[in-house]
Write a protein that holds these residues in place. Structure first.
Motif: not given
Length: 347
Positions: A170, A184, A188, A191, A223, A228-229
């Motif tokens: 991460s 992150i 995530e 993905s 990011w 948080d996308t």
């Protein structure tokens, strides 16, 4: 006669790396910034207020390192191996992409993420005193595991560290005060990029968007740290459309948000330096230097950490030197005088 002698002297000086046809220029070599290191390896360079701070370690593997300041004319070793080891260090010094010069109210410090001992250090630029400000144990207390900070990292200008942890797969954020949280997660990352593994990428923050690369995804990503996308900024096809290396692969190394408002990054498959405006990435993606141009200059196509020097983009070529798109003031003067002389001759 005097004019002819001056012009001759000028042309001799211009036969050095800073030449009329140069695409970039040498600021200093690894040997010049070696300090007391007998077998130096230039790890990285951080810049602030016209002073470059080189982090240099011993390539033979002996624990130690130096921090050497360069103000444009003079090299000064502000920290040596004795001071480094006396501060409790048990490894080499290593910043790679994670070094910056910060001032949090106590004067300028060279702050870097040392991936050799999973901790963050600061070196006072005046006294040369090194201090471990965030230890491996402190980071482990937040992650509840044995952290493994890799060479995929960055030190932001405010002293915030962004680092990929090879244990949890991460991306961690380590605040200037030493607080650690998961920026992150492994899930995530998987993905977004198709893999939880990051290797050798830098990070840079523009507003709320954190930019980084993935060798697994062969793309540059961003990011949003608030929502948080994440999303793809440039895929392989977009990069190869401006490259001569068409093999379906792309590898992103350092990513740098510069004072001119552009984001620069190095793509290590084609060995190109690219830039773009974060307000319009697709419409502004451009090549800064190609592989051939890098190799034709005073360095090589081995670009590591970016910096800003003399008002232009600069970078560390590990084990080689520190280079800039902008010539040193003396070279710039010689170039302008030679150009003027050439114009007079043509008239």
């Amino acid at each position: 006669m005097i004019r002819s002698l001056c012009l001759a002297a000028m042309m001799v000086a211009l036969s050095a790396p800073a030449s009329l046809g140069a695409m970039y220029f040498e600021v200093f070599t690894e040997a010049e910034a070696a300090g007391s290191q007998a077998s130096p390896f230039l790890d990285t360079v951080a810049v602030k207020d016209g002073v470059a701070y080189a982090l240099v370690r011993d390539i033979t593997g002996a624990s130690g390192g130096s921090v050497v300041a360069y103000d444009g004319s003079t090299f000064t070793e502000i920290m040596d191996s004795a001071a480094w080891l006396a501060a409790g260090a048990t490894s080499d010094i290593g910043g790679f992409l994670g070094a910056s010069v910060v001032d949090r109210g106590l004067g300028d410090k060279v702050r870097f993420l040392n991936f050799f001992d999973n901790s963050i250090w600061e070196v006072d630029t005046t006294t040369g005193t090194p201090v471990r400000v965030v230890s491996e144990a402190m980071i482990n207390a937040f992650t509840a595991g044995a952290v493994n900070l890799t060479a995929s990292n960055a030190m932001l200008p405010d002293g915030t560290a962004i680092a990929y942890d090879g244990t949890s797969d991460s991306v961690l954020q380590i605040t200037p005060g030493g607080f650690v949280f998961n920026q992150i997660s492994s899930a995530e990352l998987s993905s977004l990029t198709g893999s939880s593994n990051l290797s050798g990428t830098g990070f840079t923050l523009v507003g709320a968007d954190l930019y980084f690369g993935s060798n697994s995804g062969d793309s540059l990503y961003k990011w949003n740290v608030i929502s948080d996308t994440g999303s793809v900024v440039f895929d392989t096809a977009a990069l190869e459309a401006l490259s001569d290396d068409i093999d379906g692969s792309a590898g992103i190394d350092d990513v740098f948000f510069a004072p001119d408002g552009l984001v620069y990054f190095y793509e290590d498959d084609a060995d190109y330096i690219y830039s773009f405006d974060p307000a319009d990435p697709t419409g502004t993606l451009a090549v800064v230097l190609t592989e051939d141009e890098l190799n034709a200059g005073p360095g090589s196509d081995g670009v590591a950490q970016f910096a800003w020097w003399n008002g232009g983009l600069a970078w560390t070529d590990q084990g080689d030197g520190f280079y800039s798109l902008v010539p040193e003031p003396t070279s710039a003067l010689l170039l302008s005088l030679a150009a003027a002389a050439g114009l007079r001759r043509r008239r």
